[in-house]
Design a protein around this motif. Structure first.
Motif, PDB file in Angstrom:
ATOM      1  N   GLY A 135       0.755  -1.216   0.011  1.00 38.91           N
ATOM      2  CA  GLY A 135       0.100   0.025   0.013  1.00 38.91           C
ATOM      3  C   GLY A 135       0.819   1.261  -0.139  1.00 38.91           C
ATOM      4  O   GLY A 135       0.281   2.438   0.024  1.00 38.91           O
ATOM      5  N   LEU A 136       2.210   1.299  -0.226  1.00 32.07           N
ATOM      6  CA  LEU A 136       3.109   2.326  -0.149  1.00 32.07           C
ATOM      7  C   LEU A 136       2.542   3.116  -1.614  1.00 32.07           C
ATOM      8  O   LEU A 136       2.829   4.172  -1.412  1.00 32.07           O
ATOM      9  CB  LEU A 136       4.458   1.991  -0.209  1.00 32.07           C
ATOM     10  CG  LEU A 136       5.635   2.909   0.317  1.00 32.07           C
ATOM     11  CD1 LEU A 136       5.125   3.452   1.384  1.00 32.07           C
ATOM     12  CD2 LEU A 136       6.694   2.260   0.393  1.00 32.07           C
ATOM     13  N   LEU A 137       2.549   2.575  -2.462  1.00 30.91           N
ATOM     14  CA  LEU A 137       2.117   3.209  -3.801  1.00 30.91           C
ATOM     15  C   LEU A 137       1.037   2.496  -4.493  1.00 30.91           C
ATOM     16  O   LEU A 137       0.853   1.345  -4.220  1.00 30.91           O
ATOM     17  CB  LEU A 137       3.499   2.987  -4.664  1.00 30.91           C
ATOM     18  CG  LEU A 137       4.742   3.931  -4.310  1.00 30.91           C
ATOM     19  CD1 LEU A 137       5.863   3.397  -5.404  1.00 30.91           C
ATOM     20  CD2 LEU A 137       4.511   5.379  -4.718  1.00 30.91           C
ATOM     21  N   THR A 138       0.440   2.994  -5.627  1.00 29.51           N
ATOM     22  CA  THR A 138      -0.563   2.232  -6.267  1.00 29.51           C
ATOM     23  C   THR A 138      -0.046   1.721  -7.458  1.00 29.51           C
ATOM     24  O   THR A 138       0.994   2.298  -7.932  1.00 29.51           O
ATOM     25  CB  THR A 138      -2.030   3.228  -6.418  1.00 29.51           C
ATOM     26  OG1 THR A 138      -1.404   4.250  -7.234  1.00 29.51           O
ATOM     27  CG2 THR A 138      -2.533   3.872  -5.327  1.00 29.51           C
ATOM     28  N   PHE A 139      -0.738   0.959  -8.407  1.00 28.41           N
ATOM     29  CA  PHE A 139      -0.310   0.534  -9.497  1.00 28.41           C
ATOM     30  C   PHE A 139      -0.121   1.970 -10.557  1.00 28.41           C
ATOM     31  O   PHE A 139       0.858   2.059 -11.343  1.00 28.41           O
ATOM     32  CB  PHE A 139      -1.500  -0.125 -10.341  1.00 28.41           C
ATOM     33  CG  PHE A 139      -1.518  -1.749 -10.096  1.00 28.41           C
ATOM     34  CD1 PHE A 139      -0.567  -2.600 -10.365  1.00 28.41           C
ATOM     35  CD2 PHE A 139      -2.731  -2.165  -9.223  1.00 28.41           C
ATOM     36  CE1 PHE A 139      -0.630  -3.938  -9.970  1.00 28.41           C
ATOM     37  CE2 PHE A 139      -2.751  -3.375  -8.842  1.00 28.41           C
ATOM     38  CZ  PHE A 139      -1.917  -4.139  -9.260  1.00 28.41           C
ATOM     39  N   GLU A 140      -1.088   2.801 -10.344  1.00 29.72           N
ATOM     40  CA  GLU A 140      -0.862   3.913 -11.469  1.00 29.72           C
ATOM     41  C   GLU A 140       0.390   4.746 -11.124  1.00 29.72           C
ATOM     42  O   GLU A 140       0.994   5.356 -11.900  1.00 29.72           O
ATOM     43  CB  GLU A 140      -2.109   4.903 -11.268  1.00 29.72           C
ATOM     44  CG  GLU A 140      -3.582   4.012 -11.717  1.00 29.72           C
ATOM     45  CD  GLU A 140      -4.130   3.191 -10.754  1.00 29.72           C
ATOM     46  OE1 GLU A 140      -3.797   3.103  -9.543  1.00 29.72           O
ATOM     47  OE2 GLU A 140      -5.185   2.160 -11.091  1.00 29.72           O
ATOM     48  N   GLU A 141       0.491   4.907  -9.778  1.00 28.69           N
ATOM     49  CA  GLU A 141       1.499   5.725  -9.312  1.00 28.69           C
ATOM     50  C   GLU A 141       3.021   4.998  -9.625  1.00 28.69           C
ATOM     51  O   GLU A 141       3.651   5.633 -10.311  1.00 28.69           O
ATOM     52  CB  GLU A 141       1.629   5.875  -7.773  1.00 28.69           C
ATOM     53  CG  GLU A 141       0.587   6.769  -7.322  1.00 28.69           C
ATOM     54  CD  GLU A 141       0.447   6.782  -5.887  1.00 28.69           C
ATOM     55  OE1 GLU A 141       0.067   7.938  -5.194  1.00 28.69           O
ATOM     56  OE2 GLU A 141       0.658   5.634  -5.086  1.00 28.69           O
ATOM     57  N   VAL A 142       3.010   3.757  -9.592  1.00 30.33           N
ATOM     58  CA  VAL A 142       4.280   2.989 -10.109  1.00 30.33           C
ATOM     59  C   VAL A 142       4.582   3.412 -11.641  1.00 30.33           C
ATOM     60  O   VAL A 142       5.570   3.453 -12.149  1.00 30.33           O
ATOM     61  CB  VAL A 142       4.159   1.482  -9.803  1.00 30.33           C
ATOM     62  CG1 VAL A 142       5.099   0.675 -10.377  1.00 30.33           C
ATOM     63  CG2 VAL A 142       4.290   1.247  -8.341  1.00 30.33           C
ATOM     64  N   CYS A 143       3.444   3.165 -12.100  1.00 27.29           N
ATOM     65  CA  CYS A 143       3.584   3.346 -13.696  1.00 27.29           C
ATOM     66  C   CYS A 143       3.879   4.513 -13.948  1.00 27.29           C
ATOM     67  O   CYS A 143       4.920   4.662 -15.062  1.00 27.29           O
ATOM     68  CB  CYS A 143       2.261   2.729 -14.367  1.00 27.29           C
ATOM     69  SG  CYS A 143       1.842   1.092 -14.343  1.00 27.29           S
ATOM     70  N   GLU A 144       3.591   5.873 -13.585  1.00 26.55           N
ATOM     71  CA  GLU A 144       3.874   6.865 -13.769  1.00 26.55           C
ATOM     72  C   GLU A 144       5.422   7.133 -13.228  1.00 26.55           C
ATOM     73  O   GLU A 144       5.936   7.846 -14.128  1.00 26.55           O
ATOM     74  CB  GLU A 144       2.821   7.839 -13.056  1.00 26.55           C
ATOM     75  CG  GLU A 144       3.037   9.387 -13.372  1.00 26.55           C
ATOM     76  CD  GLU A 144       2.134  10.290 -12.668  1.00 26.55           C
ATOM     77  OE1 GLU A 144       2.667  11.455 -12.383  1.00 26.55           O
ATOM     78  OE2 GLU A 144       1.065   9.875 -12.617  1.00 26.55           O
ATOM     79  N   ARG A 145       5.568   6.702 -12.040  1.00 23.13           N
ATOM     80  CA  ARG A 145       6.972   7.112 -11.483  1.00 23.13           C
ATOM     81  C   ARG A 145       7.892   6.457 -12.250  1.00 23.13           C
ATOM     82  O   ARG A 145       9.106   7.211 -12.551  1.00 23.13           O
ATOM     83  CB  ARG A 145       6.994   6.711  -9.955  1.00 23.13           C
ATOM     84  CG  ARG A 145       8.130   6.993  -9.300  1.00 23.13           C
ATOM     85  CD  ARG A 145       7.957   6.383  -7.958  1.00 23.13           C
ATOM     86  NE  ARG A 145       9.104   6.477  -7.023  1.00 23.13           N
ATOM     87  CZ  ARG A 145       9.445   6.678  -6.042  1.00 23.13           C
ATOM     88  NH1 ARG A 145       8.339   7.391  -5.400  1.00 23.13           N
ATOM     89  NH2 ARG A 145      10.468   7.039  -5.355  1.00 23.13           N
ATOM     90  N   TYR A 146       7.751   5.219 -12.886  1.00 22.12           N
ATOM     91  CA  TYR A 146       8.767   4.599 -13.448  1.00 22.12           C
ATOM     92  C   TYR A 146       8.659   4.361 -15.173  1.00 22.12           C
ATOM     93  O   TYR A 146       9.322   3.647 -15.661  1.00 22.12           O
ATOM     94  CB  TYR A 146       9.041   2.995 -12.692  1.00 22.12           C
ATOM     95  CG  TYR A 146       9.444   3.046 -11.297  1.00 22.12           C
ATOM     96  CD1 TYR A 146      10.599   3.668 -10.932  1.00 22.12           C
ATOM     97  CD2 TYR A 146       8.403   2.985 -10.286  1.00 22.12           C
ATOM     98  CE1 TYR A 146      11.186   3.761  -9.660  1.00 22.12           C
ATOM     99  CE2 TYR A 146       8.834   2.960  -9.090  1.00 22.12           C
ATOM    100  CZ  TYR A 146      10.115   3.509  -8.537  1.00 22.12           C
ATOM    101  OH  TYR A 146      10.362   3.756  -7.448  1.00 22.12           O
ATOM    102  N   GLY A 147       7.579   4.882 -15.499  1.00 26.05           N
ATOM    103  CA  GLY A 147       7.456   4.918 -16.807  1.00 26.05           C
ATOM    104  C   GLY A 147       7.076   3.205 -17.460  1.00 26.05           C
ATOM    105  O   GLY A 147       7.490   2.961 -18.452  1.00 26.05           O
ATOM    106  N   LEU A 148       6.302   2.698 -16.576  1.00 20.27           N
ATOM    107  CA  LEU A 148       6.040   1.313 -16.891  1.00 20.27           C
ATOM    108  C   LEU A 148       4.550   1.066 -17.307  1.00 20.27           C
ATOM    109  O   LEU A 148       3.818   2.110 -17.361  1.00 20.27           O
ATOM    110  CB  LEU A 148       6.160   0.433 -15.616  1.00 20.27           C
ATOM    111  CG  LEU A 148       7.631   0.399 -14.895  1.00 20.27           C
ATOM    112  CD1 LEU A 148       7.268  -0.506 -13.526  1.00 20.27           C
ATOM    113  CD2 LEU A 148       8.538  -0.385 -15.829  1.00 20.27           C
TER     114      LEU A 148
END
Length: 99
Positions: free
Chosen positions: A48-61
């Protein structure tokens, strides 16, 4: 209003048992993904530290790429994230599903 805010943990347990915080995650824009970094990002989302969307935006995935990492961890643990062994772990998983 407080009811609209999501409560996030300050830290979660990482793949090796170490505490993970937003500061200890791989830096945004990371392009070299070793097994440990992938597993840390998956653990951050699971905790719960990050969401799917945040990970994709943060790392360009893409969502598909991250979902593949998550699925690999669920099936085979950290070794399942090794790029050189993807086919091996995929066939191993498929054989296990038959029995």
């Amino acid at each position: 209003m407080i009811e609209n805010q999501k409560i996030r943990p300050a830290q979660v347990v990482g793949p090796l048992g170490e505490p993970l915080t937003l500061d200890s995650l791989p830096k945004p824009g990371t392009t070299r993904w070793v097994v440990r970094r992938k597993a840390e990002v998956v653990a951050a989302v699971n905790g719960g530290l990050l969401t799917f969307e945040e990970v994709c935006e943060r790392y360009g995935l893409t969502l598909e790429e991250f979902a593949g990492w998550k699925r690999a961890v669920e099936r085979s643990g950290m070794p399942g994230l090794r790029v050189t062994r993807i086919q091996h772990y995929k066939s191993l998983y498929e054989r296990q599903q038959k029995y």
